[in-house]
Each structure stands twice: as structure tokens, then as C-alpha cells.
Design a protein around this motif. Structure first.
Motif, PDB file in Angstrom:
ATOM      1  N   VAL A 119       0.815  -1.216   0.000  1.00 24.15           N
ATOM      2  CA  VAL A 119       0.000   0.000   0.000  1.00 24.15           C
ATOM      3  C   VAL A 119       0.854   1.274   0.000  1.00 24.15           C
ATOM      4  O   VAL A 119       2.074   1.207  -0.157  1.00 24.15           O
ATOM      5  N   ASN A 174       0.484   0.429  -4.184  1.00 25.19           N
ATOM      6  CA  ASN A 174      -0.613  -0.059  -5.039  1.00 25.19           C
ATOM      7  C   ASN A 174      -0.164  -0.327  -6.471  1.00 25.19           C
ATOM      8  O   ASN A 174      -0.982  -0.280  -7.393  1.00 25.19           O
ATOM      9  N   ASP A 226      -6.623  -2.425  -3.640  1.00 30.26           N
ATOM     10  CA  ASP A 226      -6.731  -3.487  -2.629  1.00 30.26           C
ATOM     11  C   ASP A 226      -7.477  -4.715  -3.159  1.00 30.26           C
ATOM     12  O   ASP A 226      -7.011  -5.845  -3.008  1.00 30.26           O
ATOM     13  N   ARG A 255      -5.431  -6.720  -5.694  1.00 26.71           N
ATOM     14  CA  ARG A 255      -4.309  -7.450  -5.098  1.00 26.71           C
ATOM     15  C   ARG A 255      -4.790  -8.628  -4.255  1.00 26.71           C
ATOM     16  O   ARG A 255      -4.169  -9.675  -4.196  1.00 26.71           O
ATOM     17  N   SER A 299      -6.704  -2.677   2.931  1.00 23.93           N
ATOM     18  CA  SER A 299      -7.708  -2.347   3.940  1.00 23.93           C
ATOM     19  C   SER A 299      -8.799  -3.413   3.974  1.00 23.93           C
ATOM     20  O   SER A 299      -9.320  -3.791   2.927  1.00 23.93           O
ATOM     21  N   SER A 339     -12.050  -2.647   2.075  1.00 22.61           N
ATOM     22  CA  SER A 339     -12.084  -2.742   0.614  1.00 22.61           C
ATOM     23  C   SER A 339     -12.469  -4.143   0.153  1.00 22.61           C
ATOM     24  O   SER A 339     -12.915  -4.316  -0.972  1.00 22.61           O
ATOM     25  N   ASN A 347      -3.966   0.543   9.305  1.00 21.93           N
ATOM     26  CA  ASN A 347      -4.191   1.705   8.451  1.00 21.93           C
ATOM     27  C   ASN A 347      -4.464   2.852   9.421  1.00 21.93           C
ATOM     28  O   ASN A 347      -3.725   3.807   9.450  1.00 21.93           O
ATOM     29  N   ARG A 390     -16.008  11.039  -0.946  1.00 18.16           N
ATOM     30  CA  ARG A 390     -15.573   9.752  -1.496  1.00 18.16           C
ATOM     31  C   ARG A 390     -15.399   8.757  -0.350  1.00 18.16           C
ATOM     32  O   ARG A 390     -14.768   9.061   0.662  1.00 18.16           O
ATOM     33  N   MET A 424     -14.834   4.285   0.468  1.00 17.54           N
ATOM     34  CA  MET A 424     -14.507   3.004  -0.164  1.00 17.54           C
ATOM     35  C   MET A 424     -15.823   2.360  -0.566  1.00 17.54           C
ATOM     36  O   MET A 424     -16.896   2.736  -0.093  1.00 17.54           O
ATOM     37  N   PHE A 464      -9.565   3.988  -5.028  1.00 14.71           N
ATOM     38  CA  PHE A 464      -8.561   4.845  -4.404  1.00 14.71           C
ATOM     39  C   PHE A 464      -7.650   5.500  -5.440  1.00 14.71           C
ATOM     40  O   PHE A 464      -7.257   6.657  -5.293  1.00 14.71           O
ATOM     41  N   ASN A 507      -9.787   9.234   5.344  1.00 11.58           N
ATOM     42  CA  ASN A 507      -8.706   8.254   5.406  1.00 11.58           C
ATOM     43  C   ASN A 507      -7.868   8.502   6.654  1.00 11.58           C
ATOM     44  O   ASN A 507      -7.904   9.588   7.223  1.00 11.58           O
ATOM     45  N   ILE A 522      -2.327   7.701   5.293  1.00  9.53           N
ATOM     46  CA  ILE A 522      -2.706   7.678   3.873  1.00  9.53           C
ATOM     47  C   ILE A 522      -2.832   9.109   3.348  1.00  9.53           C
ATOM     48  O   ILE A 522      -2.451   9.401   2.212  1.00  9.53           O
ATOM     49  N   TYR A 563      -5.346  -3.050   8.332  1.00  7.23           N
ATOM     50  CA  TYR A 563      -4.826  -3.658   7.113  1.00  7.23           C
ATOM     51  C   TYR A 563      -4.786  -5.155   7.384  1.00  7.23           C
ATOM     52  O   TYR A 563      -4.386  -5.575   8.469  1.00  7.23           O
TER      53      TYR A 563
END
Ligand code: TK8
Length: 350
Positions: free
Chosen positions: A50, A82, A87, A90, A105, A108, A161, A185, A187, A208, A225, A229, A252
């Protein structure tokens, strides 16, 4: 001149010694016997990470430790920031084995691993000690991490996080009424969406990777956030206000492809877990460090920081409680009893 020759000889001697050590260890690295073969080869593990500095530094630390404890038989190939995708991407790549280890996270990926939803309940934890001792290391927390095996993932650890805070582009938030209609915004997470609606805002889920530009261009009026972050991505450059709402703590997860994990020798598994346990504590330390120093950086960038007292947080908490987020999480979880367990463990400790 003499000094230089001396230095060069030392380097040469070191190189010979190191080569010899490397050679001998790769021929005799199976002291327990019965596992010859697997442990002899260097296992390369692709790690998708991240953007927080604390996590990036902890990955570097982990890579060094795991190489040391495994006698060089585990090598981490690090893709921070990233680089391998968001997230969700991955996480999926780790399930399929395209990536070996990933960090991200919990919020996510809660839509994929539903038991993570319990961590999306706003105002669940009062402080970080509760998070570490109960949220992560209590019975419920451990079962949530272990349950990832059903998805073909080995849950290696919970990292931090952190507590999330609201930042806004133009509007100073003095009270919850200022959130009215504000496009924030979030997640892609049902509980977060419901919580922000309950607080009067107009939550807009967005990847993100698109967030910085969206803030810059005014597509959204703000975002939320953790501090790590925010500064890790320079959001303070495009945001005028940071309100320390600390409305939810986001963990996380650190996960590994389960087949890959199982393919390691017992010595390698032990080395990996020992390195991960140490890296986890280091990550918490670094995370706190960055939270402590970053407020000044954020202010220096011209972003006003607004701290809230417990009393000032109450209207946010009350608004969110109306949607009964624990019940909402339980409805989504595969093992809702773990939500009750976590709540009970927290109450018992208070
Ligand atoms: C970082 C993400 C991100 C998350 C988000 O990979 O999307 O807001 O908090 O920081 O996990």
C-alpha cells in the motif's frame, strides 16, 4: 594508498566468505531431514503493498528479517504503492497466486470476505490498545484472521491503516450539519456508505487510484482516510480542512496465498511468522510515529486541522447508531457470532 588496498582486500575476503556461506547453506539447509528439496531453493515471494510509509517501511523490515531467519531461502519482491492494483485487485491476485502476499484495507475486501465487516462499524474501538489487544488478538479477531483460509488465503497479520478522518476541499466542518449534501468519497463498502448517509453526507464510492485527481478537480468535496494515507498521498496539497473525526478504525490485512504458504518447509514457515510478528510491532510503531509528526506537515501545507473533543464527536456517533451498524455487519457476516464475541470482549475489558 595502503588504506585503499586494505579496503579492497577486505571486500574481496568478505565476498569469498559470503559466497562460501551461501553455497554451503544451500546444500545443507534441511537439518530436520525428510524435507530435502524444497528448502534448498530460494523462494521468491511477490508482495503487493500500500501507500502508507509505515507499511512500506515495515515491508522492508520484514523482507530483511525473513531473509535472515530463513538463511536467505526466502526473498521478498516488493511492489509498494498499489503498483499491482487497488486493494481488491491485489486480494484477488493473492487468491489466484499471481501475487504471493498482499496488504490492504479490510473494508475494501469485506464484500469478498464478509467477516471483515465487523471492522467497519463506526466508533467500535475507543483507542488503539483496544484495537491491538482485543480487535486483533482477542478470540474473535484471531478467528476472523484464520477464517481467511476458506478463501485460499493464509492470514498472516493485522497491520494498521488507522483511525479515519475527514478532509474537505472548501467547506470547513464545524458540526455534523455542515456535512449536509457534501459529496464524500468512500470506499466501496455498504456500511461506510450507510454511515455517511446517516450523517447527512452524499457518499460516493470510488477507487482509491482515482481519488487524488477527483479531489483536485472537484469531482468530490472531500474524502476520509487515516493520517498515514493522507500524507502518504499528499492529499493535504488539495484539501483545505482536516477534521479529526476518528469515526472508524481500519485495519490492514496481510494475507498470503495458502498453497504457497503450505509449500514452504516448516523452517521457512517459522522464519516467515517470526519475521512477520516483529514487522507487525514495527509497523504499529511507525504508524504512530507518522501520525504524531504528520499533523504539522499537514498544517504547513496550508490545510487547517480541526480536533474534536469526545463531546463534539457525539452527534456523529448518535447519527450513525441510528442505522445499527453492528446489526448491519452481523447480517453480512458468515459468522455473525464473532461480532457478538468481539463486542463482549470489548465490554469486558472496559
Ligand atoms: C490503500 C487503501 C486505501 C483505503 C481507501 O491501499 O481506499 O481509502 O483506505 O488507503 O487501502
Amino acid at each position: 594508498m595502503k588504506k585503499r588496498i586494505f579496503a579492497i582486500s577486505i571486500v574481496l575476503i568478505l565476498a569469498i566468505v559470503l559466497t562460501a556461506c551461501g553455497g554451503s547453506s544451500s546444500q545443507s539447509s534441511t537439518p530436520s531431514g525428510g524435507e530435502s528439496g524444497g528448502g534448498d531453493q530460494v523462494v521468491e515471494l511477490v508482495l503487493g503493498g500500500v501507500t502508507s510509509d509505515s507499511a512500506k517501511e515495515a515491508v522492508t523490515f520484514f523482507a530483511e528479517k525473513v531473509a535472515e531467519y530463513s538463511n536467505g531461502t526466502i526473498k521478498i519482491i516488493d511492489f509498494p504503492d498499489n503498483q499491482l492494483g487497488n486493494d481488491e485487485t491485489r486480494f484477488e491476485m493473492t487468491q489466484t497466486g499471481e501475487c504471493d502476499i498482499s496488504i490492504g484495507s479490510t473494508s475494501s475486501v469485506a464484500a469478498t470476505y464478509n467477516d471483515f465487516y465487523i471492522y467497519d462499524v463506526p466508533f467500535m474501538f475507543l483507542n488503539k490498545n483496544e484495537v491491538y489487544d482485543i480487535g486483533f488478538n482477542g478470540e474473535a479477531g484471531k478467528q476472523i484472521l484464520n477464517g481467511l483460509e476458506e478463501l485460499g488465503l493464509k492470514g498472516l497479520a493485522f497491520w494498521e491503516n488507522g483511525f479515519r478522518n475527514l478532509t474537505t476541499t472548501n467547506k470547513e466542518i464545524k458540526g455534523i450539519e455542515d456535512l449536509n449534501g457534501l459529496k464524500i468519497r468512500t470506499m466501496e463498502n455498504d456500511i461506510h456508505l450507510a454511515a455517511w448517509k446517516a450523517m447527512g453526507a452524499n457518499p460516493t464510492p470510488m477507487a482509491f487510484s482515482e481519488l487524488f485527481t477527483a479531489l483536485q478537480q472537484g469531482t468530490v468535496d472531500g474524502q476520509e482516510n487515516p493520517i498515514g494515507i493522507i500524507v502518504g498521498n499528499g492529499f493535504e496539497e488539495v484539501q483545505k480542512y482536516l477534521v479529526m473525526t476518528e469515526h472508524v478504525y481500519t485495519p490492514y490485512y496481510v494475507v498470503m496465498n495458502l498453497d504457497k504458504y503450505n509449500s514452504l518447509t516448516q523452517e521457512q514457515k517459522d522464519a516467515l511468522e517470526k519475521a512477520m510478528a516483529e514487522a507487525t510491532l514495527y509497523q504499529y510503531e511507525r504508524s504512530q510515529y507518522y501520525e504524531d509528526i504528520s499533523i504539522e506537515d499537514i498544517e504547513a501545507a496550508g490545510c487547517k486541522v480541526i480536533k474534536l473533543t469526545d463531546e463534539e464527536k457525539m452527534p456523529y456517533k448518535n447519527a450513525v447508531e441510528k442505522i445499527d451498524p453492528v446489526a448491519m455487519a452481523k447480517k453480512k457476516m458468515a459468522r455473525p457470532e464473532l461480532a457478538d464475541k468481539l463486542v463482549k470482549e470489548l465490554e469486558a475489558a472496559r
